[in-house]
Design a protein around this motif. Structure first.
Motif, PDB file in Angstrom:
ATOM      1  N   GLU A  93      10.668  33.420 -61.264  1.00 35.08           N
ATOM      2  CA  GLU A  93      11.673  34.467 -61.498  1.00 35.08           C
ATOM      3  C   GLU A  93      11.012  35.752 -61.985  1.00 35.08           C
ATOM      4  N   LEU A  94      10.040  35.628 -62.891  1.00 37.86           N
ATOM      5  CA  LEU A  94       9.326  36.805 -63.385  1.00 37.86           C
ATOM      6  C   LEU A  94       8.610  37.502 -62.234  1.00 37.86           C
ATOM      7  N   ALA A  95       7.873  36.739 -61.441  1.00 39.60           N
ATOM      8  CA  ALA A  95       7.152  37.318 -60.306  1.00 39.60           C
ATOM      9  C   ALA A  95       8.114  37.988 -59.326  1.00 39.60           C
ATOM     10  N   ALA A  96       9.248  37.359 -59.078  1.00 46.43           N
ATOM     11  CA  ALA A  96      10.235  37.943 -58.167  1.00 46.43           C
ATOM     12  C   ALA A  96      10.770  39.264 -58.724  1.00 46.43           C
ATOM     13  N   ALA A  97      11.035  39.298 -60.014  1.00 43.88           N
ATOM     14  CA  ALA A  97      11.544  40.527 -60.634  1.00 43.88           C
ATOM     15  C   ALA A  97      10.504  41.646 -60.610  1.00 43.88           C
ATOM     16  N   LEU A  98       9.240  41.297 -60.830  1.00 43.56           N
ATOM     17  CA  LEU A  98       8.182  42.312 -60.883  1.00 43.56           C
ATOM     18  C   LEU A  98       7.731  42.779 -59.506  1.00 43.56           C
TER      19      LEU A  98
END
Length: 191
Positions: A93-98
């Motif tokens: 989720e973090l990677a997708a958001a960034l």
């Protein structure tokens, strides 16, 4: 009489929101390096003095806009019986958001501002970086890892993802967030 008191507040809030929206749009279009108070004022339809009424500098304005968007990225780590699955899901989720246009612009700004303007960098770390790291560290601590191990693993997980996204940009494959996390967790020993 109350209408005359409320009207300036509504107008001020409308101007303030126009400034925030214009800043967000310009950051996405031009990046922080090309963001100017003049451009924000023109796009928002206000005078520069209106902007300086709320924000003392371009850095402070951009920081407030970025921090307003941080809640789209700052998520608690799930807490199930499977810490690895929880952290891997969070990392993806973090990677997708960034790797979204907005998230990637935010990450670049956080990095640049932290280097160029220490006060703004400190505010951004307190409002974004620290809560991000705290979420991972708290999940590791709740699973029984000692403070030092949890802190080191947090740095490796968050830092590994952030550094890779900064290097690879929006092309970073989000599933690598889980791979980085699994690699770090495989090297841990509970203390």
């Amino acid at each position: 009489m109350a209408a005359t008191v409320d009207a300036p507040r509504r107008r001020n809030e409308k101007s303030r929101q126009a400034i925030v929206t214009a800043t967000r749009e310009l950051l996405l279009l031009r990046g922080f390096d090309k963001l100017t108070i003049e451009a924000v004022a023109t796009r928002a339809g206000v005078g520069k003095q209106t902007i300086y009424r709320w924000w003392p500098s371009r850095h402070a304005l951009a920081a407030d806009v970025i921090l307003a968007d941080a809640d789209r990225i700052l998520r608690p780590v799930p807490a199930t019986a499977d810490v690895e699955a929880d952290l891997c899901a969070w990392a993806v989720e973090l990677a997708a958001a960034l790797t979204t246009v907005r998230g990637n612009a935010m990450l670049r700004f956080l990095t640049i501002a932290g280097i160029e303007h220490p006060e703004t960098g400190q505010r951004l770390r307190a409002g974004f970086s620290t809560p991000l790291r705290d979420a991972v560290r708290a999940r590791l601590r709740s699973h029984g890892y000692g403070e030092a191990v949890a802190a080191d693993a947090t740095d490796a997980i968050v830092g590994g993802i952030v550094q890779a996204v900064l290097t690879e940009g929006r092309e970073f494959p989000t599933d690598r967030g889980a791979s980085i996390t699994r690699t770090v967790l495989a090297g841990l020993t509970a203390r």
